[in-house]
Design a protein around this motif. Structure first.
Motif, PDB file in Angstrom:
ATOM      1  N   TRP A 150       0.831  -1.205   0.000  1.00 42.66           N
ATOM      2  CA  TRP A 150       0.000   0.000   0.000  1.00 42.66           C
ATOM      3  C   TRP A 150       0.864   1.252   0.000  1.00 42.66           C
ATOM      4  N   VAL A 151       1.980   1.223   0.725  1.00 43.47           N
ATOM      5  CA  VAL A 151       2.895   2.372   0.724  1.00 43.47           C
ATOM      6  C   VAL A 151       3.388   2.632  -0.692  1.00 43.47           C
ATOM      7  N   ARG A 152       3.730   1.571  -1.395  1.00 43.53           N
ATOM      8  CA  ARG A 152       4.199   1.719  -2.780  1.00 43.53           C
ATOM      9  C   ARG A 152       3.068   2.212  -3.679  1.00 43.53           C
ATOM     10  N   GLU A 153       1.886   1.622  -3.553  1.00 42.93           N
ATOM     11  CA  GLU A 153       0.758   2.016  -4.401  1.00 42.93           C
ATOM     12  C   GLU A 153       0.351   3.465  -4.175  1.00 42.93           C
ATOM     13  N   LEU A 154       0.413   3.897  -2.929  1.00 43.04           N
ATOM     14  CA  LEU A 154       0.023   5.271  -2.594  1.00 43.04           C
ATOM     15  C   LEU A 154       1.153   6.256  -2.831  1.00 43.04           C
ATOM     16  N   GLU A 155       2.336   5.736  -3.188  1.00 46.03           N
ATOM     17  CA  GLU A 155       3.517   6.563  -3.455  1.00 46.03           C
ATOM     18  C   GLU A 155       3.834   7.484  -2.276  1.00 46.03           C
ATOM     19  N   LEU A 156       3.834   6.901  -1.077  1.00 49.39           N
ATOM     20  CA  LEU A 156       4.128   7.676   0.120  1.00 49.39           C
ATOM     21  C   LEU A 156       5.623   7.926   0.225  1.00 49.39           C
ATOM     22  N   GLY A 157       5.973   9.172   0.468  1.00 51.65           N
ATOM     23  CA  GLY A 157       7.366   9.539   0.673  1.00 51.65           C
ATOM     24  C   GLY A 157       7.781   9.237   2.105  1.00 51.65           C
ATOM     25  N   PRO A 158       9.055   9.494   2.437  1.00 52.15           N
ATOM     26  CA  PRO A 158       9.556   9.181   3.778  1.00 52.15           C
ATOM     27  C   PRO A 158       8.763   9.840   4.904  1.00 52.15           C
ATOM     28  N   GLU A 159       8.420  11.109   4.746  1.00 51.58           N
ATOM     29  CA  GLU A 159       7.669  11.802   5.802  1.00 51.58           C
ATOM     30  C   GLU A 159       6.276  11.199   5.959  1.00 51.58           C
ATOM     31  N   GLU A 160       5.644  10.894   4.859  1.00 52.71           N
ATOM     32  CA  GLU A 160       4.303  10.283   4.908  1.00 52.71           C
ATOM     33  C   GLU A 160       4.377   8.877   5.503  1.00 52.71           C
ATOM     34  N   GLN A 161       5.447   8.161   5.235  1.00 46.53           N
ATOM     35  CA  GLN A 161       5.619   6.834   5.819  1.00 46.53           C
ATOM     36  C   GLN A 161       5.793   6.934   7.334  1.00 46.53           C
ATOM     37  N   ARG A 162       6.576   7.937   7.785  1.00 39.22           N
ATOM     38  CA  ARG A 162       6.752   8.138   9.224  1.00 39.22           C
ATOM     39  C   ARG A 162       5.411   8.462   9.891  1.00 39.22           C
ATOM     40  N   GLU A 163       4.601   9.284   9.229  1.00 42.45           N
ATOM     41  CA  GLU A 163       3.295   9.633   9.781  1.00 42.45           C
ATOM     42  C   GLU A 163       2.399   8.396   9.850  1.00 42.45           C
ATOM     43  N   LEU A 164       2.443   7.571   8.821  1.00 42.98           N
ATOM     44  CA  LEU A 164       1.664   6.330   8.821  1.00 42.98           C
ATOM     45  C   LEU A 164       2.068   5.440   9.991  1.00 42.98           C
ATOM     46  N   LEU A 165       3.379   5.305  10.214  1.00 45.57           N
ATOM     47  CA  LEU A 165       3.856   4.501  11.341  1.00 45.57           C
ATOM     48  C   LEU A 165       3.463   5.106  12.682  1.00 45.57           C
ATOM     49  N   ALA A 166       3.522   6.431  12.773  1.00 51.02           N
ATOM     50  CA  ALA A 166       3.125   7.103  14.022  1.00 51.02           C
ATOM     51  C   ALA A 166       1.651   6.879  14.308  1.00 51.02           C
ATOM     52  N   GLN A 167       0.822   6.982  13.283  1.00 50.41           N
ATOM     53  CA  GLN A 167      -0.612   6.740  13.463  1.00 50.41           C
ATOM     54  C   GLN A 167      -0.875   5.301  13.881  1.00 50.41           C
ATOM     55  N   ALA A 168      -0.168   4.370  13.248  1.00 50.90           N
ATOM     56  CA  ALA A 168      -0.341   2.956  13.605  1.00 50.90           C
ATOM     57  C   ALA A 168       0.091   2.732  15.065  1.00 50.90           C
ATOM     58  N   GLY A 169       1.178   3.347  15.463  1.00 44.56           N
ATOM     59  CA  GLY A 169       1.639   3.215  16.839  1.00 44.56           C
ATOM     60  C   GLY A 169       0.629   3.754  17.836  1.00 44.56           C
ATOM     61  N   ARG A 170       0.001   4.868  17.495  1.00 44.71           N
ATOM     62  CA  ARG A 170      -1.013   5.446  18.397  1.00 44.71           C
ATOM     63  C   ARG A 170      -2.219   4.518  18.502  1.00 44.71           C
ATOM     64  N   ARG A 171      -2.597   3.887  17.409  1.00 49.96           N
ATOM     65  CA  ARG A 171      -3.750   2.974  17.441  1.00 49.96           C
ATOM     66  C   ARG A 171      -3.460   1.742  18.272  1.00 49.96           C
ATOM     67  N   VAL A 172      -2.238   1.229  18.177  1.00 51.12           N
ATOM     68  CA  VAL A 172      -1.862   0.042  18.941  1.00 51.12           C
ATOM     69  C   VAL A 172      -1.830   0.369  20.420  1.00 51.12           C
ATOM     70  N   ALA A 173      -1.401   1.585  20.771  1.00 50.10           N
ATOM     71  CA  ALA A 173      -1.272   1.983  22.164  1.00 50.10           C
ATOM     72  C   ALA A 173      -2.631   2.156  22.853  1.00 50.10           C
ATOM     73  N   VAL A 174      -3.684   2.318  22.073  1.00 48.55           N
ATOM     74  CA  VAL A 174      -5.011   2.562  22.659  1.00 48.55           C
ATOM     75  C   VAL A 174      -5.614   1.307  23.202  1.00 48.55           C
TER      76      VAL A 174
END
Length: 86
Positions: free
Chosen positions: A62-86
């Motif tokens: 999905w990262v490749r398909e959405l053509e996410l750059g490094p900053e967008e990838q970091r944001e995706l990981l941060a969001q995933a981390g916040r969801r796991v922490a809940v």
């Protein structure tokens, strides 16, 4: 359901190698579980190692398909981390 099945079929067909390592039904169940909002803990996902491998491969795809750059990838990981922490 047909869109998910078609996506999984395209995804598996596009792999240069390793498609045999993935069960299409498990990938479909993982996507459906994510869409249902249970975080991928739905039925058919009992094997944690297989589930993690499928999550990783689908996420990278999905990262490749959405053509996410490094900053967008970091944001995706941060969001995933916040969801796991809940």
């Amino acid at each position: 359901p047909e869109e998910v099945r078609a996506y999984v079929a395209r995804f598996l067909g596009s792999l240069e190698a390793g498609a045999e390592d993935f069960d299409a039904a498990v990938l479909e169940a993982l996507i459906f579980a994510g869409l249902d909002g249970d975080g991928g803990r739905g039925p058919g996902l009992a094997d944690p190692e297989q589930t993690m491998q499928a999550r990783l491969v689908l996420t990278l795809r999905w990262v490749r398909e959405l053509e996410l750059g490094p900053e967008e990838q970091r944001e995706l990981l941060a969001q995933a981390g916040r969801r796991v922490a809940v």
